[in-house]
Design a protein around this motif. Structure first.
Motif, PDB file in Angstrom:
ATOM      1  N   MET A   1      49.342  40.734  19.886  1.00  0.00           N
ATOM      2  CA  MET A   1      48.129  40.628  20.510  1.00  0.00           C
ATOM      3  C   MET A   1      46.938  39.576  20.887  1.00  0.00           C
ATOM      4  O   MET A   1      47.273  37.952  20.978  1.00  0.00           O
ATOM      5  N   ALA A   2      46.050  39.939  22.039  1.00  0.00           N
ATOM      6  CA  ALA A   2      45.525  39.123  23.097  1.00  0.00           C
ATOM      7  C   ALA A   2      44.942  38.253  21.762  1.00  0.00           C
ATOM      8  O   ALA A   2      43.745  38.472  20.791  1.00  0.00           O
ATOM      9  N   ARG A   3      44.008  36.990  22.343  1.00  0.00           N
ATOM     10  CA  ARG A   3      43.685  36.164  21.609  1.00  0.00           C
ATOM     11  C   ARG A   3      42.177  36.502  22.224  1.00  0.00           C
ATOM     12  O   ARG A   3      41.926  37.003  23.251  1.00  0.00           O
ATOM     13  N   SER A   4      41.146  36.162  21.258  1.00  0.00           N
ATOM     14  CA  SER A   4      39.890  36.243  21.879  1.00  0.00           C
ATOM     15  C   SER A   4      39.153  35.069  22.230  1.00  0.00           C
ATOM     16  O   SER A   4      39.593  34.084  21.943  1.00  0.00           O
ATOM     17  N   GLY A  90      33.880  44.814  23.241  1.00  0.00           N
ATOM     18  CA  GLY A  90      34.530  43.412  22.463  1.00  0.00           C
ATOM     19  C   GLY A  90      35.849  43.348  23.838  1.00  0.00           C
ATOM     20  O   GLY A  90      37.122  42.390  23.130  1.00  0.00           O
ATOM     21  N   ASP A  91      36.506  44.025  24.898  1.00  0.00           N
ATOM     22  CA  ASP A  91      37.219  43.774  25.661  1.00  0.00           C
ATOM     23  C   ASP A  91      37.331  42.874  26.794  1.00  0.00           C
ATOM     24  O   ASP A  91      37.943  42.888  27.298  1.00  0.00           O
ATOM     25  N   TYR A  92      36.538  42.137  26.772  1.00  0.00           N
ATOM     26  CA  TYR A  92      36.245  41.049  27.866  1.00  0.00           C
ATOM     27  C   TYR A  92      37.648  40.046  27.668  1.00  0.00           C
ATOM     28  O   TYR A  92      37.518  39.525  26.299  1.00  0.00           O
ATOM     29  N   GLY A  93      37.476  39.974  28.776  1.00  0.00           N
ATOM     30  CA  GLY A  93      38.868  38.558  28.504  1.00  0.00           C
ATOM     31  C   GLY A  93      40.624  39.496  28.479  1.00  0.00           C
ATOM     32  O   GLY A  93      40.979  38.217  28.113  1.00  0.00           O
ATOM     33  N   ILE A  94      40.627  40.948  28.093  1.00  0.00           N
ATOM     34  CA  ILE A  94      41.793  40.948  27.798  1.00  0.00           C
ATOM     35  C   ILE A  94      42.056  41.618  29.096  1.00  0.00           C
ATOM     36  O   ILE A  94      40.768  43.161  30.199  1.00  0.00           O
ATOM     37  N   CYS A  95      43.242  42.087  29.192  1.00  0.00           N
ATOM     38  CA  CYS A  95      43.781  42.547  30.869  1.00  0.00           C
ATOM     39  C   CYS A  95      43.947  44.163  30.355  1.00  0.00           C
ATOM     40  O   CYS A  95      44.179  44.649  29.483  1.00  0.00           O
ATOM     41  N   GLU A  96      43.354  44.913  31.584  1.00  0.00           N
ATOM     42  CA  GLU A  96      42.872  46.177  31.485  1.00  0.00           C
ATOM     43  C   GLU A  96      44.397  47.618  31.695  1.00  0.00           C
ATOM     44  O   GLU A  96      44.465  48.181  30.367  1.00  0.00           O
ATOM     45  N   PRO A 103      43.613  34.105  31.631  1.00  0.00           N
ATOM     46  CA  PRO A 103      42.670  33.232  31.366  1.00  0.00           C
ATOM     47  C   PRO A 103      41.893  32.612  32.278  1.00  0.00           C
ATOM     48  O   PRO A 103      40.963  33.053  32.667  1.00  0.00           O
ATOM     49  N   VAL A 104      40.828  31.832  31.235  1.00  0.00           N
ATOM     50  CA  VAL A 104      39.896  31.471  31.853  1.00  0.00           C
ATOM     51  C   VAL A 104      39.782  30.969  32.963  1.00  0.00           C
ATOM     52  O   VAL A 104      38.661  31.221  33.741  1.00  0.00           O
ATOM     53  N   ALA A 105      40.444  30.782  33.488  1.00  0.00           N
ATOM     54  CA  ALA A 105      40.023  29.589  34.730  1.00  0.00           C
ATOM     55  C   ALA A 105      39.989  31.416  35.638  1.00  0.00           C
ATOM     56  O   ALA A 105      39.396  31.158  36.640  1.00  0.00           O
ATOM     57  N   ARG A 106      40.905  32.074  35.676  1.00  0.00           N
ATOM     58  CA  ARG A 106      40.252  32.968  36.408  1.00  0.00           C
ATOM     59  C   ARG A 106      39.162  33.451  35.980  1.00  0.00           C
ATOM     60  O   ARG A 106      38.438  34.150  37.100  1.00  0.00           O
ATOM     61  N   LEU A 107      38.655  33.357  34.844  1.00  0.00           N
ATOM     62  CA  LEU A 107      37.179  34.069  34.910  1.00  0.00           C
ATOM     63  C   LEU A 107      36.181  33.686  35.463  1.00  0.00           C
ATOM     64  O   LEU A 107      35.526  34.018  35.550  1.00  0.00           O
ATOM     65  N   TYR A 112      34.313  38.940  37.114  1.00  0.00           N
ATOM     66  CA  TYR A 112      34.241  40.453  36.194  1.00  0.00           C
ATOM     67  C   TYR A 112      35.767  40.793  36.041  1.00  0.00           C
ATOM     68  O   TYR A 112      35.814  42.088  36.597  1.00  0.00           O
ATOM     69  N   ALA A 113      36.688  40.218  36.598  1.00  0.00           N
ATOM     70  CA  ALA A 113      38.140  40.194  36.655  1.00  0.00           C
ATOM     71  C   ALA A 113      37.987  41.454  35.367  1.00  0.00           C
ATOM     72  O   ALA A 113      37.576  40.940  34.284  1.00  0.00           O
ATOM     73  N   THR A 114      39.136  41.889  35.830  1.00  0.00           N
ATOM     74  CA  THR A 114      39.451  43.137  34.370  1.00  0.00           C
ATOM     75  C   THR A 114      40.749  42.822  34.055  1.00  0.00           C
ATOM     76  O   THR A 114      41.306  44.106  33.285  1.00  0.00           O
ATOM     77  N   THR A 115      41.491  42.347  35.015  1.00  0.00           N
ATOM     78  CA  THR A 115      43.433  42.091  34.844  1.00  0.00           C
ATOM     79  C   THR A 115      43.223  40.611  34.608  1.00  0.00           C
ATOM     80  O   THR A 115      43.099  40.665  35.884  1.00  0.00           O
ATOM     81  N   CYS A 116      44.349  40.938  34.609  1.00  0.00           N
ATOM     82  CA  CYS A 116      44.974  39.365  34.704  1.00  0.00           C
ATOM     83  C   CYS A 116      45.999  38.978  35.902  1.00  0.00           C
ATOM     84  O   CYS A 116      45.755  40.621  37.014  1.00  0.00           O
ATOM     85  N   VAL A 117      46.712  38.451  36.742  1.00  0.00           N
ATOM     86  CA  VAL A 117      46.737  37.848  37.520  1.00  0.00           C
ATOM     87  C   VAL A 117      47.659  38.376  38.445  1.00  0.00           C
ATOM     88  O   VAL A 117      48.271  39.244  39.400  1.00  0.00           O
TER      89      VAL A 117
END
Length: 123
Positions: A1-4, A90-96, A103-107, A112-117
């Motif tokens: 489960m991804a962290r909030s 409630g899905d913001y910050g979770i890779c689609e 990562p917060v650094a990416r955000l 508006y990133a919706t995917t991890c690197v």
């Protein structure tokens, strides 16, 4: 489960996204106004069908540039609005793609990133 993300972090990104949305809406409106003014102010020489008419060619190039700027701003506006909807759901910050935290650094770089690197590099 991804962290909030922390509520304060989400609040910060939401404010940034809302500010960016407002800026983009203004950019698009301004470009639409400029393009309309340019269309309305064309002279008879600019409307010439003569392919050697440099003014007409310049006007077409300027129009294409303005249209490209408007399209890019519209695309970015769509991404910003999508990110704002993800905040609300409630899905913001979770890779689609993989469901892992972005990562917060990416955000911070791309709010508006919706995917991890990792997932973004696969597309």
């Amino acid at each position: 489960m991804a962290r909030s993300l922390a509520k304060t972090t989400i609040k910060k990104f939401k404010a940034e996204l809302e500010e960016e949305r407002e800026r983009l809406v203004n950019v698009i409106a301004e470009h639409e106004k400029e393009m309309e003014a340019a269309r309305n102010s064309e002279t008879a020489a600019d409307r010439s069908s003569d392919p050697e008419n440099a003014d007409a060619g310049s006007m077409r190039l300027e129009y294409a540039k303005e249209l490209s700027i408007e399209r890019n701003a519209s695309d970015l506006l769509h991404k910003v609005e999508h990110a704002l909807r993800r905040i609300e759901s409630g899905d913001y910050g979770i890779c689609e793609v993989c469901g892992e935290p972005i990562p917060v650094a990416r955000l911070e770089v791309l709010s508006y990133a919706t995917t991890c690197v990792t997932c973004a590099s696969k597309t």
